[in-house]
Scaffold this active site. Structure first.
Site, PDB file in Angstrom:
ATOM      1  N   HIS A   1       0.911  -1.153  -0.072  1.00 16.86           N
ATOM      2  CA  HIS A   1       0.214   0.086   0.067  1.00 16.86           C
ATOM      3  C   HIS A   1       0.986   1.254   0.123  1.00 16.86           C
ATOM      4  CE1 HIS A   1      -3.818  -1.801   1.944  1.00 16.86           C
ATOM      5  NE2 HIS A   1      -3.873  -1.698   0.716  1.00 16.86           N
TER       6      HIS A   1
ATOM      7  N   CYS B   1      -2.466   3.181   9.025  1.00 20.18           N
ATOM      8  CA  CYS B   1      -3.402   2.200   8.613  1.00 20.18           C
ATOM      9  C   CYS B   1      -4.573   2.162   9.485  1.00 20.18           C
ATOM     10  CB  CYS B   1      -2.731   0.594   8.452  1.00 20.18           C
ATOM     11  SG  CYS B   1      -1.321   0.540   7.272  1.00 20.18           S
TER      12      CYS B   1
HETATM   13  N1  ARG Z   1      -3.945  -6.896   6.494  1.00 22.62           N
HETATM   14  C1  ARG Z   1      -4.340  -5.761   5.928  1.00 22.62           C
HETATM   15  C2  ARG Z   1      -4.198  -5.858   4.533  1.00 22.62           C
HETATM   16  O1  ARG Z   1      -3.398  -6.690   3.835  1.00 22.62           O
HETATM   17  C3  ARG Z   1      -3.460  -4.577   6.073  1.00 22.62           C
HETATM   18  C4  ARG Z   1      -3.975  -3.207   5.685  1.00 22.62           C
HETATM   19  C5  ARG Z   1      -2.963  -2.182   6.128  1.00 22.62           C
HETATM   20  N2  ARG Z   1      -3.466  -0.958   5.712  1.00 22.62           N
HETATM   21  C6  ARG Z   1      -3.104   0.120   4.996  1.00 22.62           C
HETATM   22  N3  ARG Z   1      -3.478   1.187   4.819  1.00 22.62           N
HETATM   23  N4  ARG Z   1      -1.806   0.056   4.645  1.00 22.62           N
HETATM   24  O2  ARG Z   1      -5.123  -5.278   3.683  1.00 22.62           O
END
Ligand code: ARG
Length: 698
Positions: free
Chosen positions: A164, A260
């Protein structure tokens, strides 16, 4: 300032959708997670208002509210999760936004976008940074630009640990940017450097990056993070930020941290920004044995590797083995520059625009002799056509690495390949990628298999296989000779060292060769062998070096120079056998191209390389087959000058050379990895058998 969080009541690592989750299923402690979350919640509450959304069973990642959507003013673009594991969160977030009177936008189905996890506003609100490559699709970016009326800068993520944008990129107050450059491709790094001045860029190292230092919540001068190194803390403090560390190790096990776990829901709208997305899209059509020949994979790889993305709009699968398929593919690229890069490669693969989008080529006038316009189209070996005044015009003198010049002549429109150095002022040169198509021969499964067979992918070919290939080549040489065709040979000195000289001489004598291309060396060694019986001082009969033999080649050069040239040496009875002797005797033209390492050179060696290239090109014209014998330099040179459709046989002991030429990807090429002397001896043997076709039956 307001943030949205979701209590971790149902948080756990239940599945693996990013590398951090691997090995961590059910490994996070519920209690510690709750404690860490509470701590973050309290820190944040000291600086902002925090809203809560009700946690839901069955969607453990809902704690990561950054992925709820992307907010600007009272508008939100909801997330469409890439993984089905998280799609269940969508309705709950939607409900929350509707309750709070947001205008809710939803992307088309099957167009993934993961909200503020992958889209971050510049803190001055001047533009939106949007990530793609893992979770969000590039094609979602134009929607963001339009709906939020903002400029979108697309950044391509390359490292799956930073899947991300908010895991490796964090715009801070006053135009600062905290980020981890290796997480992005080269183009994206350039874009970042263009928009953010050096003094404002805070690039971090891997150690901080894997501690999620970029996954920070910035409120005013406060930066809330899981953990930073002393060095990074110092750098940030120096420019006026205050670091608040709050451990979030339990959430790191799911691949998330401070940023996050929060979503900023008050994102002020800056009035003067306007909708721009640099993302460009266009549709192309591919036809042929798309699956059998692997063409569709190649095309899609080209798109993705260059940083674009695609959507297959239509795929008409040919049902029978012999029937062809057709596909319409929408290609998107983050910029015009990358779109052109992709299109050039797709054109090489035979892609065309759909009928309604076909238009004329763009032409630009050449203003400096020998220099093409900036954006000129570089040619390939494939037959090419350009669209001029609504008609397709075939390009003449097709070759690789040239520009296309279009001219109006008394005979009508003409297009031809011209080398850069041959361009004249006022030549009209094809630029861009519009109105250009290459015609690829349709390769069926069978044709591809023969190619692979002859190519010996495994490197060294077994003797039996070499024999089979040689048999085939002998048959073909015979056909061409009997039909008055043209065979061109390029040969390196190794032909002589490996004892192939006498066989090549025989081929020439018997009329199998119509032109010979080489350098100074093959001629010198051939003549050395003819006159002194040695090649680079080695006795070719006994395989031992001769006393003082290392000087033989110089003596030979001197002798030929005295005669005035090779033909003169033959005339004067000085040269009486060998490859070049046969060329002279049988009026087979040869061209020897000079190089920096040449001794002498022989009077026949052309030391002006432009002249030599022109000479080669002239001799290649009209060739049916080119036999490339152990000379990487000359063979590759020849390969570039030769249009597709001319059969090439490349023989070299080094598989790399053979592969390099096979990259032409044309079914007409055959590569043989073997000793060239052995190859030539087998070839003359085979040709001998062909001479008396009935002999074997007696
Ligand atoms: N386990 C979640 C996923 O893989 C973590 C999300 C983390 N969120 C972020 N905005 N980076 O989607």
């Amino acid at each position: 300032m307001r943030f949205l969080m979701c209590p971790p009541d149902h948080y756990d690592v239940d599945y693996v959708i990013n590398p951090w989750m691997e090995g961590n299923i059910h490994k996070s402690s519920q209690d510690r997670a709750a404690e860490q979350w509470q701590q973050l919640f309290h820190v944040l509450k000291e600086h902002a208002i925090v809203d809560l959304v009700t946690p839901q069973k069955g969607v453990p990642d809902m704690v990561f509210t950054a992925n709820a959507g992307l907010v600007l003013g009272k508008t939100v673009v909801l997330s469409r999760f890439y993984h089905k594991e998280r799609q269940g969160e969508e309705p709950f977030f939607k409900e929350w936004f509707l309750e709070k009177d947001f205008t809710v936008y939803e992307l088309p189905k099957d167009l993934p976008f993961e909200g503020a996890g992958d889209a971050l506003f510049d803190r001055e609100g001047r533009w939106l940074w949007a990530g793609y490559g893992f979770r969000s699709e590039l094609d979602s970016h134009p929607y963001l630009a339009e709906w939020l009326d903002t400029e979108v800068l697309s950044l391509r993520l390359m490292d799956e640990r930073f899947y991300h944008l908010d895991t490796c990129f964090c715009p801070l107050q006053d135009g600062y940017l905290l980020y981890y450059p290796p997480a992005f491709d080269g183009y994206s790094n350039r874009l970042i450097e263009m928009r953010v001045p050096g003094a404002k860029r805070i690039a971090i190292g891997e150690l901080d990056a894997v501690n999620f230092a970029c996954n920070a919540v910035n409120v005013g001068s406060i930066v809330i993070v899981n953990k930073v190194s002393d060095e990074l803390r110092q750098r940030l403090t120096q420019v006026g930020f205050q670091i608040v560390e709050t451990p979030l190790t339990e959430f790191l096990k799911a691949g998330g941290a401070a940023k996050c776990l929060t979503l900023r829901v008050t994102e002020p709208v800056v009035s003067e920004v306007r909708a721009i997305a640099a993302v460009e899209s266009r549709t192309i059509r591919l036809e042929g044995h798309l699956l059998d020949s692997g063409l569709i994979n190649q095309a899609l790889d080209v798109v993705v590797e260059a940083g674009g993305s695609f959507q297959v709009l239509n795929f008409n699968l040919g049902e029978q083995r012999q029937s062809t398929s057709a596909a319409d593919v929408k290609v998107s690229a983050p910029s015009h520059e990358i779109m052109e890069l992709i299109m050039v490669q797709l054109i090489d693969l035979g892609a065309v625009p759909p009928p309604q989008e076909i238009c004329d080529v763009h032409l630009e006038v050449c203003v400096q002799t020998g220099v093409a316009p900036e954006d000129f189209y570089g040619t390939t070996i494939y037959p090419t056509e350009v669209r001029v005044q609504d008609q397709w015009v075939k390009v003449q003198a097709q070759r690789m690495d040239a520009a296309i010049v279009v001219a109006q002549t008394p005979q009508g429109l003409m297009a031809e390949c011209k080398l850069l150095r041959d361009l004249q002022v006022d030549d009209r040169v094809v630029v861009g990628v519009e109105g250009i198509r290459t015609v690829r021969k349709v390769e069926s499964r069978e044709q591809r298999n023969t190619q692979e067979f002859s190519f010996m992918g495994s490197g060294v070919s077994s003797e039996r296989r070499v024999e089979l290939v040689v048999e085939q080549i002998a048959w073909e040489l015979r056909q061409i000779r009997d039909q008055g065709g043209k065979v061109v040979v390029t040969a390196g000195p190794v032909v002589i060292h490996t004892g192939g000289g006498e066989h090549l001489a025989k081929l020439i004598r018997e009329g199998y060769v119509q032109a010979l291309l080489g350098g100074n060396a093959i001629a010198v060694h051939d003549i050395e062998q003819a006159i002194m019986g040695t090649s680079l001082g080695m006795d070719m009969k006994r395989g031992v070096s001769v006393q003082g033999g290392h000087r033989h080649h110089l003596k030979v050069i001197n002798t030929i120079r005295r005669c005035g040239g090779i033909a003169q040496a033959v005339e004067q009875g000085v040269l009486t056998s060998g490859v070049l002797y046969e060329c002279v005797r049988h009026n087979v033209p040869f061209s020897l191209a000079g190089s920096i390492r040449d001794d002498g050179p022989l009077p026949d060696t052309e030391m002006d390389l432009l002249e030599a290239q022109a000479d080669y090109a002239h001799l290649i014209q009209g060739a049916d087959l080119i036999l490339m014998l152990s000379s990487m330099l000359h063979s590759i040179g020849v390969g570039n000058m030769t249009p597709a459709g001319v059969k090439m046989v490349c023989v070299d002991i080094n598989p790399a050379v053979v592969t390099k030429l096979s990259d032409r990807g044309s079914i007409e090429s055959v590569g043989v990895v073997t000793d060239v002397g052995l190859f030539l001896s087998l070839l003359t043997q085979q040709l001998g058998k062909l001479t008396n076709p009935y002999q074997s039956h007696l």
